[in-house]
Design a protein around this motif. Structure first.
Motif: not given
Length: 335
Positions: A220-239
Motif C-alpha cells: 500500500t501507499e499513503y498518498t493524496d492523488v485521489f479525490g482532491r476536488a471532492r475531499w481536499p486535504g484528506a490523504p488516503q492509503r491505497v493499494l
C-alpha cells in the motif's frame, strides 16, 4: 458478555463504516449476528429517508445492535436527525468536532457515540465530550487517514489519557488477524476496528475485482492523488496497483475534474460518473475501467489470503486470539 466484549456486545470487534456504501445492510447484519459491531456508512449528502430505509433493511436481517458512521466534512445534519429518530444503537463520527451538545443529543435518543480519532489532541477533546468509546486510528489504516501517528505509539498514549474512565479504547489501523488483535490488547485497547479485512468478505458490497486485488496484492501507499476536488486535504492509503504506480506522481494542483470519465456506478441509489483519479472505490454496481479506480487498503493487506464470510472472520479472530493468549503467552509467563 463474551470474551473481550465492549459496549454490551459479545466481542470487541468493530467493522468500520466502509465508504461510500461498501458496508451495506448485508455486511453490517452479518457482523452483528456474529457478535461484533457492524456500522453502515451514511451517504455523503443529505438523504435522511434513504438512510432510514438502510437502517430498516438492516433490521430485517438482524435483531442485534448496530450503528451508522457519519463523515462530518460532508453535509450530515438531516442524516444525523434520521438515525437518531431511528434510534440506532451506535453513532460513529469522524473528520469533525465532537461537541458535548452533539453527544448529549445522541444520548437523549439512547444512542451511544463512538468517534474515530487520529491524534492525541483529538482523543482529549472526545473524552472531554463524554463519548462512550473511542476508535484510535493509526496511519497504517486504509482509506482516508485522520492522523500521522503510527498505532503502536498513539494507542498507549490514548489508553493512558482515558485512565480509569469507562470509555473503551478501540484500535484501528493495519489489523487483520488474531495476532494484530492480541497486539492491540497488549497495548491497552479493549477492542479492534477493521476495514480492509471486512471488505474482503462475501457480504461486502465491494466490486469483485477490488476484493480480488486485496487477496493478490501486498503493498500500500499513503498518498493524496485521489479525490482532491471532492475531499481536499484528506490523504488516503491505497493499494499499490499498476495504475497507481503509473499515476502516483499526479501533479499538484490537478484533480479528477480535469480527467476523463472511466466508468459509472450507483452509490446509495444515485447514478454517478467515475472520473480517473476520483476517490470513489468500485462497488458491486461499478462498470468501466475498474482496475484504474482507487482501491483503499490498510498495511495489513498482505496477510489477507482469502475472501471469507464475515462471521468466519470474527470466529477466527476470537479463537485465534484466545489460543495465542492461552498457549503462547501464558506458556512464556509460566516459564
Amino acid at each position: 458478555m463474551g470474551w473481550s466484549g465492549i459496549l454490551g456486545l459479545e466481542y470487541g470487534i468493530v467493522q468500520a463504516p466502509l465508504g461510500p456504501d461498501i458496508s451495506g445492510p448485508e455486511l453490517v447484519a452479518a457482523v452483528a449476528n456474529a457478535g461484533g459491531l457492524g456500522l453502515l456508512r451514511a451517504p455523503d449528502w443529505e438523504s435522511p429517508e434513504y438512510l432510514k430505509d438502510l437502517i430498516r433493511k438492516t433490521r430485517t436481517l438482524t435483531d442485534k445492535p448496530f450503528g451508522v458512521g457519519i463523515v462530518m466534512v460532508f453535509p450530515y445534519k438531516l442524516n444525523l436527525k434520521a438515525l437518531l429518530e431511528e434510534r440506532v444503537s451506535f453513532l460513529q463520527l469522524s473528520w469533525g468536532e465532537i461537541t458535548k451538545e452533539l453527544v448529549n443529543e445522541a444520548h437523549s435518543f439512547g444512542v451511544k457515540v463512538v468517534p474515530q480519532v487520529g491524534s492525541y489532541e483529538e482523543a482529549k477533546r472526545a473524552i472531554d465530550s463524554d463519548v462512550d468509546a473511542i476508535i484510535v486510528q493509526g496511519v497504517e489504516a486504509g482509506g482516508h487517514v485522520l492522523g500521522r501517528d503510527g498505532l503502536i505509539s498513539l494507542l498507549p498514549r490514548v489508553v493512558d489519557l482515558v485512565g480509569n474512565r469507562d470509555i473503551p479504547v478501540i484500535a484501528s489501523g493495519g489489523i487483520v488477524d488474531a495476532r494484530g488483535y492480541v497486539a492491540a490488547l497488549a497495548l491497552g485497547a479493549q477492542g479492534i476496528a477493521m476495514g480492509t479485512r471486512f471488505i474482503a468478505t462475501n457480504e461486502s458490497y465491494a466490486h469483485h475485482t477490488y476484493k480480488k486485488k486485496l487477496i493478490e496484492m501486498d503493498k500500500t501507499e499513503y498518498t493524496d492523488v485521489f479525490g482532491r476536488a471532492r475531499w481536499p486535504g484528506a490523504p488516503q492509503r491505497v493499494l499499490h496497483t499498476p495504475f497507481f504506480n503509473d499515476w502516483k506522481d499526479f501533479p499538484d494542483g490537478e484533480n479528477e475534474l480535469s480527467q476523463p470519465v472511466i466508468g459509472h456506478t450507483t452509490i446509495h441509489g444515485k447514478e454517478r460518473e467515475v472520473r480517473r483519479m476520483a476517490g470513489t472505490v468500485p462497488n458491486a454496481s461499478t462498470a468501466g475501467d475498474v482496475e484504474s479506480m482507487a482501491m483503499y487498503a490498510g498495511e495489513g493487506v498482505g496477510i489477507i489470503k482469502e475472501i471469507l464470510p464475515a462471521a468466519e472472520v470474527i470466529k477466527r479472530l476470537v479463537d485465534g486470539a484466545q489460543l495465542l493468549i492461552q498457549q503462547k503467552f501464558h506458556a512464556h509467563i509460566s516459564d
